[in-house]
Design a protein around this motif. Sequence first.
Motif, PDB file in Angstrom:
ATOM      1  N   LEU A  72       0.733  -1.222   0.051  1.00  0.00           N
ATOM      2  CA  LEU A  72      -0.047   0.080  -0.105  1.00  0.00           C
ATOM      3  C   LEU A  72       0.777   1.158   0.062  1.00  0.00           C
ATOM      4  N   ILE A  73       1.897   1.257   0.637  1.00  0.00           N
ATOM      5  CA  ILE A  73       2.930   2.386   0.918  1.00  0.00           C
ATOM      6  C   ILE A  73       3.537   2.481  -0.672  1.00  0.00           C
ATOM      7  N   ASP A  74       3.938   1.283  -1.320  1.00  0.00           N
ATOM      8  CA  ASP A  74       4.581   1.505  -2.516  1.00  0.00           C
ATOM      9  C   ASP A  74       3.632   1.900  -3.332  1.00  0.00           C
ATOM     10  N   VAL A  75       2.382   1.581  -3.574  1.00  0.00           N
ATOM     11  CA  VAL A  75       1.183   2.091  -4.384  1.00  0.00           C
ATOM     12  C   VAL A  75       1.398   3.778  -4.316  1.00  0.00           C
ATOM     13  N   LEU A  76       1.333   4.169  -3.042  1.00  0.00           N
ATOM     14  CA  LEU A  76       1.423   5.584  -2.692  1.00  0.00           C
ATOM     15  C   LEU A  76       2.661   6.132  -3.513  1.00  0.00           C
ATOM     16  N   THR A  79       3.617   7.606  -7.272  1.00  0.00           N
ATOM     17  CA  THR A  79       3.446   8.854  -7.745  1.00  0.00           C
ATOM     18  C   THR A  79       4.725   9.564  -7.898  1.00  0.00           C
ATOM     19  N   PHE A  80       5.872   9.143  -7.421  1.00  0.00           N
ATOM     20  CA  PHE A  80       7.107   9.794  -7.647  1.00  0.00           C
ATOM     21  C   PHE A  80       7.762   9.162  -8.802  1.00  0.00           C
ATOM     22  N   THR A  81       8.570   9.696  -9.861  1.00  0.00           N
ATOM     23  CA  THR A  81       8.990   9.426 -11.078  1.00  0.00           C
ATOM     24  C   THR A  81      10.230   8.238 -10.477  1.00  0.00           C
ATOM     25  N   TRP A  82      11.090   8.498  -9.168  1.00  0.00           N
ATOM     26  CA  TRP A  82      12.073   7.694  -8.883  1.00  0.00           C
ATOM     27  C   TRP A  82      11.904   6.497  -8.255  1.00  0.00           C
ATOM     28  N   TYR A  83      10.314   6.252  -7.973  1.00  0.00           N
ATOM     29  CA  TYR A  83       9.865   5.120  -7.317  1.00  0.00           C
ATOM     30  C   TYR A  83       9.559   3.922  -8.167  1.00  0.00           C
TER      31      TYR A  83
END
Length: 161
Positions: A72-76, A79-83
């Motif tokens: 769930l934290i990863d889904v959030l 939103t970042f391009t580097w993630y």
Amino acid sequence: MWNLHLNLTQDIGHGVTIIFMCCILIIVACFIDLWTGIDAARKNKEKIRSKALRRTVVKILDYLRVVIFGVLIDVLGLTFTWYIIPYCAIICTLGILIIEGKSVLENFQKKKSSAAQVVDIIQAIVDATDNETAEKIIKAIKDDGKLRKEEKKNGKGNGNL
């Protein structure tokens, strides 16, 4: 537009593969812990009950809940391009693997401990046909204890024979 869609689905597919591998690693680690725990119990002549298997299943489900929370934290984080990979799921899995690895090491120590020999020694005393044989066994145990104390006092050996 089509190219962006392709990259997004490819990244999600890659992330799902990583999350799936994290889940498989957790399951395997829990079963290795169960295996070493059963080995240690057999070595110590402890009764093996089905409760251990139930605890293992509950533990796996609890660990998978933690990983799902990390997802769930990863889904959030998407939103970042580097993630680009599920970092939190990987970190949660690493923590779980460390916990299970420690448990496996504790099972190995339990298996190798001198406490595992206590049941055999007591059985030898009980099986002794006369008092003289039982007294010889008890004397050998006392002598072994004295030898271990001397080794520790003199700094020789690690106390294990």
